[in-house]
Design an enzyme around this catalytic site. Structure first.
Site, mmCIF file in Angstrom:
data_model
loop_
_atom_site.group_PDB
_atom_site.id
_atom_site.type_symbol
_atom_site.label_atom_id
_atom_site.label_comp_id
_atom_site.label_asym_id
_atom_site.label_seq_id
_atom_site.Cartn_x
_atom_site.Cartn_y
_atom_site.Cartn_z
ATOM 1 N N ARG A 123 -25.432 -0.831 7.600
ATOM 2 C CA ARG A 123 -25.209 -2.276 7.554
ATOM 3 C C ARG A 123 -25.810 -2.990 8.768
ATOM 4 N NH1 ARG A 123 -20.686 -4.056 4.038
ATOM 5 N NH2 ARG A 123 -21.506 -3.188 2.116
ATOM 6 N N GLU A 126 -19.499 -4.238 10.623
ATOM 7 C CA GLU A 126 -20.383 -3.388 11.424
ATOM 8 C C GLU A 126 -21.468 -4.198 12.126
ATOM 9 O OE1 GLU A 126 -19.403 -2.738 8.314
ATOM 10 O OE2 GLU A 126 -18.293 -0.849 8.466
ATOM 11 N N LYS A 172 0.854 -1.181 0.000
ATOM 12 C CA LYS A 172 0.000 0.000 0.000
ATOM 13 C C LYS A 172 0.902 1.246 0.000
ATOM 14 C CE LYS A 172 -4.290 1.430 2.171
ATOM 15 N NZ LYS A 172 -5.463 0.976 2.891
HETATM 16 C C1 LIG Z 1 -19.057 -1.080 5.107
HETATM 17 C C2 LIG Z 1 -17.822 -0.223 5.095
HETATM 18 N N1 LIG Z 1 -17.161 -0.021 6.243
HETATM 19 C C3 LIG Z 1 -16.052 0.752 6.256
HETATM 20 C C4 LIG Z 1 -15.583 1.315 5.106
HETATM 21 C C5 LIG Z 1 -14.394 2.244 5.133
HETATM 22 N N2 LIG Z 1 -13.253 1.686 4.393
HETATM 23 C C6 LIG Z 1 -12.978 2.085 3.138
HETATM 24 S S1 LIG Z 1 -11.647 1.314 2.511
HETATM 25 C C7 LIG Z 1 -11.402 0.455 3.918
HETATM 26 C C8 LIG Z 1 -10.247 -0.482 4.023
HETATM 27 C C9 LIG Z 1 -10.236 -1.451 2.921
HETATM 28 O O1 LIG Z 1 -9.089 -2.244 3.008
HETATM 29 P P1 LIG Z 1 -8.707 -3.178 1.803
HETATM 30 O O2 LIG Z 1 -9.930 -3.810 1.278
HETATM 31 O O3 LIG Z 1 -7.630 -4.079 2.252
HETATM 32 O O4 LIG Z 1 -8.198 -2.186 0.694
HETATM 33 P P2 LIG Z 1 -6.842 -1.338 0.657
HETATM 34 O O5 LIG Z 1 -7.256 0.070 0.907
HETATM 35 O O6 LIG Z 1 -5.917 -1.867 1.689
HETATM 36 O O7 LIG Z 1 -6.332 -1.515 -0.701
HETATM 37 C C10 LIG Z 1 -12.362 0.771 4.872
HETATM 38 C C11 LIG Z 1 -12.409 0.218 6.231
HETATM 39 C C12 LIG Z 1 -16.325 1.086 3.931
HETATM 40 N N3 LIG Z 1 -15.968 1.629 2.764
HETATM 41 N N4 LIG Z 1 -17.424 0.308 3.952
#
Ligand SMILES: Cc1ncc(C[n+]2csc(CCOP(=O)(O)OP(=O)(O)O)c2C)c(N)n1
Length: 630
Positions: free
Chosen positions: A393, A365, A281
């Protein structure tokens, strides 16, 4: 940017050799940093998927093949490749390009996303439709290891694994959610990534096991069992294999040659496949590599220093985090829960100070809320901090597991109201409507920091039962003169008195309400100005008395009008037989797009000037037609 200039569609990628693709990766990274440093947006995740996005569009044939990005915050490179690089200066701005995939923005965006863990389900639906219609194309879901912690992703894997449908799930494993990823699966993946033993033996396992010589019957049975166990232990990705997927990986997600090879190979494999790729990342921008969580979502910043241009002032999230720490010092039963957002919710300080009383449950959630219900049932005081739009959610968990049992769970609903640049999927403008009708639920909305702290204290030390405190993104006022009265259940605060009009505001809309009231006062219209404080229960006595006096009511909320704060007030006063001339100010029941908060308040006519104009028109019209106003 020589090569990037020549890329206007995925077709252009197919003409490039590997050396050129590597150069293009560098140019794309430079482009991302240059642009996101000006507009703000999701940086680190996009820097991590440059090679993957190029390889996907080189091997597959979008839009015929369907590429579904989970969450969608990492779709910038995909947007660059699919003809939108010239729109990047408008990223996340009003009328500009969205920060997430949008089907109405490009035929290459095949599914709208924003909330996590939906891509495998959506892709499986598309694959099944393709099969029914006898079409021929690939369907690919790209899901991060963070998004894989969401329950929906497991539900979809469970379903897809037993289907014979062709579907490819690309697991983009960077060991990060927004913060460091959590949970058993994450530990398992990191073992697969880091233990070279796994990497080497994958291809040879069957060969080795089959070389073990034949022996007597019972010994053979024992050996078969042993073989199964050995294979189980040493096959990388066995979890996915057991679910019914072919597992390919782990693959270096920054080696574009390798990626091309494995993606091309996957096209020839039948049934569900998981391709596990490992990425970094923030790759290519030193500050983001060192601190990927800080560069997950950024506001405009200086490229040379990595520093944000507008240094953050105090925010509601920070006030929440600090106040909760101070309350937790007084009461050891207070515990805090986040669904993968310790930074965003301001809980990181709490996490550092009370390790055994802090729970990051992953992007889960629903689980967060029911786990909180379990904590409450066993005598703890859980504070569950979740953004308003993600709390959607957990609707049933709040209703079924918390409210029906009248459990003392505190929901700290961050990012309530308009959030701005993240757009329609993230606007927190529905929580009042879906929480208001829940049995036993109490809802509060602070108008400023001082009131917020008092509400947190009230919710933890004086209240019993489910209670939600909803507060917005960003900053607010530290206090509001005349608003110092102690918090009491269902009591609002009357900030000014008048005979012509009743203004009732919810939460931080008080700021606008005060300005509206001042301007109207100068035009000779004197208002009772009520800060509602509680959205449930309302201060019936105060509101009814005022409306009986003025006969003219306006309500202000940063929620949709339908089923929200104002509509609840109308329901309440109608029980008293009161039907005043009323105008509800809130968001319409349409998708509220991206843009700055200020622009959106203007667009939806919720800024001071628009409200004043509307109230004056309302009064004049009613006078003209002889409506009874006063
Ligand atoms: C239901 C929900 N909860 C929280 C989020 C906030 N959120 C956006 S991206 C993310 C992390 C995602 O991590 P990953 O899938 O590993 O992707 P990366 O950014 O590491 O590439 C979170 C918690 C969201 N978009 N949707």
């Amino acid at each position: 940017m020589d090569l990037l200039c020549s890329i206007n569609s995925p077709e252009d990628l197919k003409k490039l050799g590997y050396n050129e693709l590597e150069q293009l990766s560098n140019e794309v990274r430079q482009f991302l940093v240059d642009n996101v440093s000006k507009t703000g947006g999701h940086l680190a995740s996009n820097l991590g998927v440059v090679e993957l996005s190029l390889a996907l569009h080189r091997v597959f044939d979008s839009p015929r093949d369907k590429i579904v990005w989970d969450v969608g915050h990492q779709s910038y490179v995909h947007k660059i490749i699919t003809g939108r690089k010239d729109h990047f200066c408008s990223l996340r701005q009003l009328d500009g390009m969205s920060g997430f995939p949008k089907t109405n923005e490009s035929c290459h965006d095949c599914f709208n996303t924003g909330h996590s863990s939906t891509s495998i389900s959506a892709a499986l639906g598309m694959a099944r439709a393709r099969d029914i219609k006898n079409e021929v194309h690939s369907v690919i879901s790209i899901i991060g290891d963070g998004a894989l912690t969401g329950g929906m992703a497991f539900e979809a894997l469970n379903d897809a694994g037993r289907a014979s449908t062709d579907i490819t799930v690309i697991l983009n494993d960077n060991e990060m959610s927004i913060s460091k990823n959590v949970g058993g699966l994450s530990k398992y993946l990191s073992k697969v990534r880091t233990e070279p033993f796994y990497f080497k033996v994958k291809e040879d396992i069957d060969l080795i096991l089959n070389k073990i010589p034949a022996i007597g019957k019972s010994a053979a049975r024992a050996l078969d069992l042993a073989k199964g166990t050995i294979k189980y232990i040493i096959t990388p990705g066995i979890i996915f294999e057991e679910l019914g997927f072919k597992y390919l990986g782990p693959i270096d997600g920054h080696n574009i040659h390798e990626l091309n090879k494995v993606l091309a190979r996957s096209q020839k494999i039948k049934g569900p496949i998981v391709i596990h790729i490992c990425t970094m990342k923030g790759k290519g921008y030193t500050f983001a590599e060192a601190n990927p969580h800080s560069y997950h979502g950024v506001s405009p910043f200086e490229i040379e220093t990595g520093e944000a241009i507008n240094n953050k002032s105090l925010t509601f999230s920070k006030v929440f985090g600090d106040e909760l720490v101070s309350l937790a010092q007084k009461d050891e039963n207070i515990v805090a829960v986040t669904a993968a957002m310790p930074d965003g919710t301001g809980l990181n300080k709490f996490a550092g100070m009370f390790k055994n009383r802090f729970f990051d449950v992953g992007i889960a959630e629903q689980h967060a809320v029911t786990m909180g219900a379990g904590l409450a049932k066993s005598g703890m005081k859980p504070v569950i901090a979740i953004y308003s739009s993600f709390m959607q959610r957990a609707y049933d968990q709040i209703w079924h597991d918390v409210c029906l049992q009248n459990l003392h769970v505190v929901l700290a609903i961050d990012r309530a109201g308009i959030v701005g640049e993240d757009g329609e999927t993230h606007q927190g403008i529905y929580d009042l409507s879906f929480l208001r009708h829940m049995p036993n639920m109490t809802i509060m909305a602070p108008s400023d920091y001082a009131e917020f702290k008092e509400m947190l204290k009230y919710s933890l030390f004086e209240h019993k039962g489910p209670i939600a405190v909803r507060y917005p993104k960003g900053n607010g006022r530290s206090n509001t003169p005349g608003n110092e009265e102690k918090i009491k259940l269902g009591r609002g605060s009357l900030l000014s008195r008048g005979k012509d009009l009743t203004i009732i505001s919810a939460g931080t809309m008080l700021d606008t309400a005060v300005k509206v009231s001042d301007v109207l006062y100068r035009s000779g219209i004197k208002a009772d100005l009520i800060n509602s404080r509680f959205i449930k229960p309302y201060d019936e006595k105060l509101i009814v008395k005022s409306v009986m006096k003025t006969g003219l009511l306006i309500t202000l909320e940063d929620n949709v009008k339908k089923g929200g704060f104002g509509s609840g007030i109308l329901e309440m006063i109608s029980e008293y037989g009161l039907f005043p001339q009323t105008k509800i100010f809130g968001f319409p029941d349409e998708l509220v797009t991206h843009g700055s908060k200020e622009e959106l308040f203007k667009k939806y006519r919720l800024d001071t000037n628009s409200i004043v104009k509307s109230v004056i028109n309302h009064i004049n019209n009613n006078r003209r037609i002889g409506g009874q106003i006063v």
